[in-house]
Design an enzyme around this catalytic site. Structure first.
Site, PDB file in Angstrom:
ATOM      1  N   GLU A 121      -5.215   2.945   1.507  1.00 51.67           N
ATOM      2  CA  GLU A 121      -5.970   3.631   0.466  1.00 51.67           C
ATOM      3  C   GLU A 121      -7.433   3.225   0.394  1.00 51.67           C
ATOM      4  O   GLU A 121      -7.797   2.117   0.747  1.00 51.67           O
ATOM      5  CB  GLU A 121      -5.308   3.350  -0.887  1.00 51.67           C
ATOM      6  CG  GLU A 121      -3.918   3.956  -0.932  1.00 51.67           C
ATOM      7  CD  GLU A 121      -3.054   3.424  -2.054  1.00 51.67           C
ATOM      8  OE1 GLU A 121      -3.565   2.663  -2.896  1.00 51.67           O
ATOM      9  OE2 GLU A 121      -1.877   3.780  -2.084  1.00 51.67           O
ATOM     10  N   CYS A 123     -14.439   1.508  -2.456  1.00 44.84           N
ATOM     11  CA  CYS A 123     -13.645   0.317  -2.190  1.00 44.84           C
ATOM     12  C   CYS A 123     -12.797   0.607  -0.939  1.00 44.84           C
ATOM     13  O   CYS A 123     -11.893   1.439  -0.990  1.00 44.84           O
ATOM     14  CB  CYS A 123     -12.796   0.116  -3.440  1.00 44.84           C
ATOM     15  SG  CYS A 123     -11.810  -1.326  -3.430  1.00 44.84           S
ATOM     16  N   CYS A 164      -1.443  -6.974   4.005  1.00 47.72           N
ATOM     17  CA  CYS A 164      -2.265  -8.181   4.003  1.00 47.72           C
ATOM     18  C   CYS A 164      -1.365  -9.370   4.290  1.00 47.72           C
ATOM     19  O   CYS A 164      -0.228  -9.430   3.820  1.00 47.72           O
ATOM     20  CB  CYS A 164      -2.923  -8.343   2.637  1.00 47.72           C
ATOM     21  SG  CYS A 164      -4.120  -9.689   2.559  1.00 47.72           S
ATOM     22  N   CYS A 177      -1.049 -13.265  -1.597  1.00 53.78           N
ATOM     23  CA  CYS A 177      -1.333 -13.808  -2.937  1.00 53.78           C
ATOM     24  C   CYS A 177      -0.200 -13.343  -3.852  1.00 53.78           C
ATOM     25  O   CYS A 177       0.171 -12.169  -3.843  1.00 53.78           O
ATOM     26  CB  CYS A 177      -2.674 -13.285  -3.449  1.00 53.78           C
ATOM     27  SG  CYS A 177      -4.047 -13.802  -2.418  1.00 53.78           S
ATOM     28  N   CYS A 195      -0.589 -10.169  -6.250  1.00 59.27           N
ATOM     29  CA  CYS A 195      -1.168  -8.928  -5.716  1.00 59.27           C
ATOM     30  C   CYS A 195      -0.097  -8.038  -5.089  1.00 59.27           C
ATOM     31  O   CYS A 195       0.740  -8.516  -4.318  1.00 59.27           O
ATOM     32  CB  CYS A 195      -2.225  -9.310  -4.677  1.00 59.27           C
ATOM     33  SG  CYS A 195      -2.941  -7.909  -3.819  1.00 59.27           S
ATOM     34  N   CYS A 217      -7.572  -2.692  -8.666  1.00 55.85           N
ATOM     35  CA  CYS A 217      -7.501  -3.863  -7.794  1.00 55.85           C
ATOM     36  C   CYS A 217      -6.092  -4.414  -7.753  1.00 55.85           C
ATOM     37  O   CYS A 217      -5.472  -4.612  -8.790  1.00 55.85           O
ATOM     38  CB  CYS A 217      -8.395  -4.966  -8.337  1.00 55.85           C
ATOM     39  SG  CYS A 217     -10.054  -4.850  -7.764  1.00 55.85           S
TER      40      CYS A 217
HETATM   41  N1  SAH Z   1      -8.502  -9.995   0.395  1.00 53.68           N
HETATM   42  C1  SAH Z   1      -9.682  -9.809  -0.402  1.00 53.68           C
HETATM   43  C2  SAH Z   1      -9.716  -8.430  -1.062  1.00 53.68           C
HETATM   44  C3  SAH Z   1      -8.567  -8.262  -2.014  1.00 53.68           C
HETATM   45  S1  SAH Z   1      -8.607  -7.078  -3.308  1.00 53.68           S
HETATM   46  C4  SAH Z   1      -9.771 -10.892  -1.451  1.00 53.68           C
HETATM   47  O1  SAH Z   1      -8.823 -11.641  -1.633  1.00 53.68           O
HETATM   48  O2  SAH Z   1     -10.820 -11.015  -2.074  1.00 53.68           O
HETATM   49  C5  SAH Z   1      -9.928  -7.486  -4.312  1.00 53.68           C
HETATM   50  C6  SAH Z   1      -9.657  -8.376  -5.547  1.00 53.68           C
HETATM   51  O3  SAH Z   1      -8.552  -7.918  -6.355  1.00 53.68           O
HETATM   52  C7  SAH Z   1      -9.320  -9.814  -5.184  1.00 53.68           C
HETATM   53  O4  SAH Z   1     -10.121 -10.649  -5.966  1.00 53.68           O
HETATM   54  C8  SAH Z   1      -7.874  -9.933  -5.595  1.00 53.68           C
HETATM   55  O5  SAH Z   1      -7.492 -11.260  -5.860  1.00 53.68           O
HETATM   56  C9  SAH Z   1      -7.842  -9.054  -6.814  1.00 53.68           C
HETATM   57  N2  SAH Z   1      -6.506  -8.649  -7.266  1.00 53.68           N
HETATM   58  C10 SAH Z   1      -5.340  -8.712  -6.598  1.00 53.68           C
HETATM   59  N3  SAH Z   1      -4.322  -8.275  -7.369  1.00 53.68           N
HETATM   60  C11 SAH Z   1      -4.874  -7.905  -8.549  1.00 53.68           C
HETATM   61  C12 SAH Z   1      -4.342  -7.343  -9.737  1.00 53.68           C
HETATM   62  N4  SAH Z   1      -3.073  -7.054  -9.842  1.00 53.68           N
HETATM   63  N5  SAH Z   1      -5.188  -7.091 -10.746  1.00 53.68           N
HETATM   64  C13 SAH Z   1      -6.507  -7.334 -10.621  1.00 53.68           C
HETATM   65  N6  SAH Z   1      -7.070  -7.841  -9.525  1.00 53.68           N
HETATM   66  C14 SAH Z   1      -6.269  -8.137  -8.490  1.00 53.68           C
END
Ligand code: SAH
Length: 362
Positions: free
Chosen positions: A111, A125, A132, A136, A139, A355
């Site tokens: 996406e 974005c 990934c 995490c 996420c 996000c």
């Molecule tokens: N791999 C990259 C990009 C990830 S997405 C990174 O880790 O930075 C971008 C942001 O969204 C990251 O800061 C990630 O930690 C955050 N994120 C992940 N899950 C989320 C959620 N459920 N709500 C809000 N932000 C989230």
């Protein structure tokens, strides 16, 4: 069907038959002894103005047009399905790509999200991987594991698609963030080639400061990125300044501890590029005043911008976001220490485009 098979055999160079490969096209024009001015006009029409394929190609004189179309592909991805948010006007494009296994017809989806701010600011974005490997815990994408690396031309086609789409609405796209699916610094070669094309004045012509790479924190790669792209913006997903807690939320935090990230951050801010610290506000997890003080200490003497992000709840995961007053109190504490802090609101929740909500469900 989405699988979790890791396949990084994808070509790391830009596919030579893509219009995104500047050198291949330059060479083609040179060999054919065509006036490079035609190529310049074509590129400006396509990459900067976002004209339709037909209109961009029409910029080329007749004798060049068919040879170019035979030799180069304008797109690496099929047209996506686009969903619009009723609540906040953001848009999510669902792209598909094939597996890199020549013997399989399997496809993957990923996406790209267009965020329309309250002003005229538009931010795209983009995804750098399908799934990934960082995993995490909070996420949604992290739950999938890694399915496939995206090639440079596939990263760039997400941007091209929106430049073309936005021409029809008269909007300008000036900001790109690598905050879609994936960990960009786990796909370095494709990412770096994409950044070069995005920032090349002859190609997409984005200002480096308006392109932001967001990382979970991969120290070696951050240093390579930093040296190669001294002006490109960086976001670090910190989410906790307590080593033990961070490692619990972010498994990669065990091998890349805060003690290693701090000197890297120091080098990154040294060029004056914008550096953003992303901090998820998880209710009663990392949002106390003690956590704010710890964060302030970790970032002491670093010129960074702190972004407090509300957590978008994910089905099946235990976290919720901190209430507004807790987020404001946290921000105030850091502002008192002299930091620039933004308390963000979430966008795109009604279309699962916020996000961390990006996940393929087919
Ligand atoms: N791999 C990259 C990009 C990830 S997405 C990174 O880790 O930075 C971008 C942001 O969204 C990251 O800061 C990630 O930690 C955050 N994120 C992940 N899950 C989320 C959620 N459920 N709500 C809000 N932000 C989230």
């Amino acid at each position: 069907m989405t699988t979790n098979r890791i396949d990084d055999s994808v070509s790391v160079r830009i596919a030579e038959d893509s219009v995104c490969d500047r050198m291949a096209m330059d060479r083609f024009f040179r060999v054919c002894r065509w006036d490079p001015y035609h190529l310049k006009r074509f590129r400006y029409a396509l990459f900067v103005e976002g004209r339709s394929d037909a209109n961009a190609v029409a910029m080329l004189p007749d004798h060049i047009r068919s040879a170019v179309v035979d030799r180069f592909r304008l797109h690496s991805l099929p047209l996506p399905v686009v969903v619009s948010s009723v609540a906040d006007a953001s848009e999510k494009a669902l792209f598909t790509c094939r597996t890199t296994d020549a013997f399989s017809s399997e496809t993957f989806s990923f996406e790209t999200v267009l965020i329309r701010g309250t002003s005229r600011r538009r931010t795209l974005c983009v995804s750098s991987q399908v799934g990934c490997a960082a995993r995490c815990h909070f996420c949604a994408t992290g739950q999938m594991g890694l399915s496939r690396q995206l090639a440079t031309a596939e990263i760039l086609d997400q941007v091209l698609h929106f430049r073309q789409r936005m021409r029809t609405t008269g909007e300008q796209l000036r900001n790109v963030v690598f905050m879609g699916m994936g960990e960009p610094l786990h796909n370095e070669t494709a990412l770096y080639a994409a950044l070069e094309v995005l920032q090349d004045p002859r190609m997409f012509n984005f200002s480096p400061r308006r392109v932001m790479v967001s990382t979970v924190g991969v120290p070696d790669a951050m240093l390579r990125f930093s040296r190669r792209f001294p002006n490109t913006s960086l976001a670090l997903s910190l989410h906790s300044a307590d080593q033990e807690q961070r490692a619990e939320l972010i498994p990669l935090g065990k091998t890349a501890p805060l003690s290693e990230l701090r000197p890297v951050l120091k080098e990154m801010v040294a060029t004056g590029r914008p550096v953003m610290i992303e901090y998820l506000m998880l209710d009663r997890v990392n949002d106390s005043l003690e956590h704010a003080v710890l964060l302030g200490k970790f970032l002491e003497n670093l010129r960074v911008h702190i972004n407090l992000i509300p957590y978008n709840p994910i089905d099946g995961l235990p976290w919720t976001t901190s209430p507004r007053d807790v987020r404001d109190r946290f921000a105030k504490c850091l502002r008192n220490e002299g930091f620039i802090v933004t308390v963000r609101h979430s966008q795109g929740q009604d279309i699962a485009a916020a996000c961390g909500q990006l996940v393929t469900s087919d």
